[in-house]
Design a protein around this motif. Structure first.
Motif, PDB file in Angstrom:
ATOM      1  N   ASP A   1      30.113  -0.067  62.239  1.00 47.60           N
ATOM      2  CA  ASP A   1      30.198   0.006  60.773  1.00 47.60           C
ATOM      3  C   ASP A   1      29.783   1.354  60.201  1.00 47.60           C
ATOM      4  N   ILE A   2      29.162   2.209  60.982  1.00 46.37           N
ATOM      5  CA  ILE A   2      28.786   3.538  60.477  1.00 46.37           C
ATOM      6  C   ILE A   2      29.932   4.540  60.595  1.00 46.37           C
ATOM      7  N   TYR A   3      30.964   4.195  61.354  1.00 48.19           N
ATOM      8  CA  TYR A   3      32.120   5.083  61.540  1.00 48.19           C
ATOM      9  C   TYR A   3      33.286   4.563  60.703  1.00 48.19           C
ATOM     10  N   ILE A   4      33.188   4.713  59.400  1.00 43.16           N
ATOM     11  CA  ILE A   4      34.168   4.118  58.483  1.00 43.16           C
ATOM     12  C   ILE A   4      35.483   4.904  58.460  1.00 43.16           C
ATOM     13  N   PRO A   5      36.585   4.202  58.190  1.00 46.80           N
ATOM     14  CA  PRO A   5      37.862   4.912  58.051  1.00 46.80           C
ATOM     15  C   PRO A   5      37.921   5.628  56.704  1.00 46.80           C
ATOM     16  N   ARG A   6      38.502   6.837  56.727  1.00 50.07           N
ATOM     17  CA  ARG A   6      38.678   7.618  55.501  1.00 50.07           C
ATOM     18  C   ARG A   6      40.069   8.248  55.540  1.00 50.07           C
ATOM     19  N   ILE A   7      40.791   8.090  54.451  1.00 50.81           N
ATOM     20  CA  ILE A   7      42.111   8.695  54.352  1.00 50.81           C
ATOM     21  C   ILE A   7      42.251   9.302  52.963  1.00 50.81           C
ATOM     22  N   THR A   8      42.645  10.552  52.919  1.00 51.46           N
ATOM     23  CA  THR A   8      42.888  11.237  51.654  1.00 51.46           C
ATOM     24  C   THR A   8      44.387  11.449  51.535  1.00 51.46           C
TER      25      THR A   8
ATOM     26  N   PHE B   1      38.844  11.805  73.338  1.00 52.17           N
ATOM     27  CA  PHE B   1      37.727  12.705  73.068  1.00 52.17           C
ATOM     28  C   PHE B   1      38.199  14.150  73.127  1.00 52.17           C
ATOM     29  N   ASN B   2      37.830  14.935  72.131  1.00 53.01           N
ATOM     30  CA  ASN B   2      38.205  16.346  72.018  1.00 53.01           C
ATOM     31  C   ASN B   2      39.717  16.562  72.015  1.00 53.01           C
TER      32      ASN B   2
ATOM     33  N   THR C   1      58.670   7.535  51.385  1.00 56.58           N
ATOM     34  CA  THR C   1      58.652   8.765  52.163  1.00 56.58           C
ATOM     35  C   THR C   1      57.197   9.099  52.464  1.00 56.58           C
ATOM     36  N   VAL C   2      56.903   9.377  53.718  1.00 54.20           N
ATOM     37  CA  VAL C   2      55.537   9.713  54.119  1.00 54.20           C
ATOM     38  C   VAL C   2      55.541  11.072  54.808  1.00 54.20           C
ATOM     39  N   ASN C   3      54.689  11.967  54.330  1.00 52.82           N
ATOM     40  CA  ASN C   3      54.527  13.293  54.926  1.00 52.82           C
ATOM     41  C   ASN C   3      53.069  13.507  55.284  1.00 52.82           C
ATOM     42  N   PHE C   4      52.836  14.497  56.138  1.00 59.24           N
ATOM     43  CA  PHE C   4      51.484  14.851  56.542  1.00 59.24           C
ATOM     44  C   PHE C   4      51.292  16.338  56.274  1.00 59.24           C
ATOM     45  N   LYS C   5      50.274  16.666  55.507  1.00 58.20           N
ATOM     46  CA  LYS C   5      50.017  18.063  55.165  1.00 58.20           C
ATOM     47  C   LYS C   5      48.979  18.624  56.135  1.00 58.20           C
ATOM     48  N   GLU C   6      49.387  19.615  56.892  1.00 63.63           N
ATOM     49  CA  GLU C   6      48.503  20.289  57.853  1.00 63.63           C
ATOM     50  C   GLU C   6      47.783  19.274  58.740  1.00 63.63           C
ATOM     51  N   SER C   7      48.556  18.435  59.400  1.00 67.68           N
ATOM     52  CA  SER C   7      47.974  17.355  60.207  1.00 67.68           C
ATOM     53  C   SER C   7      47.090  17.867  61.340  1.00 67.68           C
ATOM     54  N   GLU C   8      47.329  19.081  61.791  1.00 69.21           N
ATOM     55  CA  GLU C   8      46.480  19.635  62.855  1.00 69.21           C
ATOM     56  C   GLU C   8      45.048  19.874  62.377  1.00 69.21           C
ATOM     57  N   ARG C   9      44.828  19.840  61.068  1.00 69.67           N
ATOM     58  CA  ARG C   9      43.486  20.032  60.502  1.00 69.67           C
ATOM     59  C   ARG C   9      42.804  18.720  60.111  1.00 69.67           C
ATOM     60  N   PHE C  10      43.452  17.592  60.384  1.00 69.79           N
ATOM     61  CA  PHE C  10      42.857  16.305  60.023  1.00 69.79           C
ATOM     62  C   PHE C  10      41.502  16.145  60.715  1.00 69.79           C
ATOM     63  N   THR C  11      40.570  15.514  60.024  1.00 75.15           N
ATOM     64  CA  THR C  11      39.221  15.337  60.538  1.00 75.15           C
ATOM     65  C   THR C  11      39.224  14.630  61.884  1.00 75.15           C
TER      66      THR C  11
ATOM     67  N   LEU D   1      49.785  12.363  53.245  1.00 75.85           N
ATOM     68  CA  LEU D   1      48.431  12.255  53.765  1.00 75.85           C
ATOM     69  C   LEU D   1      47.903  13.663  53.977  1.00 75.85           C
ATOM     70  N   THR D   2      46.730  13.937  53.383  1.00 76.20           N
ATOM     71  CA  THR D   2      46.149  15.274  53.471  1.00 76.20           C
ATOM     72  C   THR D   2      44.942  15.320  54.398  1.00 76.20           C
ATOM     73  N   ASP D   3      44.371  14.157  54.712  1.00 74.90           N
ATOM     74  CA  ASP D   3      43.306  14.089  55.718  1.00 74.90           C
ATOM     75  C   ASP D   3      43.198  12.662  56.224  1.00 74.90           C
ATOM     76  N   VAL D   4      42.895  12.551  57.504  1.00 75.80           N
ATOM     77  CA  VAL D   4      42.697  11.253  58.141  1.00 75.80           C
ATOM     78  C   VAL D   4      41.434  11.349  58.990  1.00 75.80           C
ATOM     79  N   ASP D   5      40.557  10.373  58.825  1.00 76.55           N
ATOM     80  CA  ASP D   5      39.376  10.212  59.673  1.00 76.55           C
ATOM     81  C   ASP D   5      39.376   8.749  60.099  1.00 76.55           C
ATOM     82  N   LEU D   6      39.913   8.504  61.277  1.00 76.85           N
ATOM     83  CA  LEU D   6      40.094   7.131  61.749  1.00 76.85           C
ATOM     84  C   LEU D   6      38.768   6.394  61.912  1.00 76.85           C
TER      85      LEU D   6
END
Length: 166
Positions: free
Chosen positions: A104-111, A46-47, A30-40, A80-85
């Motif tokens: 390589d400076i724009y690394i993926p981050r997922i919390t 763009f925008n 089961t996969v849920n997204f917590k407050e996905s509108e606030r993901f990084t 998933l509580t935050d996603v930064d693709l």
């Protein structure tokens, strides 16, 4: 008469197997997204705000890999509580502002947080994880790198394989 009954029986079997094949397989993940509108950064332009299609793609990927890695009878709950693709949109040129630049400076981050349940519903493992991969561009094969969310899915795959290993 007997032939027509046989044909009806065969047709009924075929229809039943078709309907059975059309039923979606239920996932043990089961996969849920917590407050996905606030993901990084889970945007496809763009925008842009969070792209729900991207999140569904991540959900499907987690379920597919999780189902493959899970022991029989086990269940996994992931939030998933935050996603930064991986990558960034670089403003300026109107022709390329909606192109995600991968460097390589724009690394993926997922919390995320998760719970692993055994066949009896008991929590076997749970926790929160902050997934990052500083070497995401150099330690992944060249195959399929041009697919959407490739690096982000690879990050999740690595985590699932390590977390569900035991």
């Amino acid at each position: 008469m007997k032939t027509s009954n046989t044909l009806l029986f065969v047709a009924a079997l075929a229809a039943g197997s078709f309907l059975h094949a059309a039923e979606p397989k239920t996932s043990s993940v089961t996969v849920n997204f917590k407050e996905s509108e606030r993901f990084t950064d889970a945007a496809s332009r763009f925008n842009g705000g969070t792209d729900q299609g991207y999140l569904e793609s991540l959900r499907t990927h987690i379920q597919k890999v999780g189902d493959h890695e899970l022991a029989p009878g086990y269940k996994l709950e992931v939030t998933l509580t935050d996603v930064d693709l991986a990558g960034e949109f670089v403003p300026g040129n109107l022709n390329t502002q909606d192109v995600r630049i991968i460097k390589d400076i724009y690394i993926p981050r997922i919390t995320l947080s998760f719970r692993l349940l055994d066949a009896d519903g008991r929590v076997v493992k749970e926790g929160e994880r902050k997934l990052t991969d500083l070497n995401f561009m150099s330690n992944i094969s060249l195959i399929d790198r041009n697919l959407p969310l490739y690096y982000d899915k690879a990050l999740l795959s690595d985590w699932l394989k390590k977390e569900l290993k035991s």
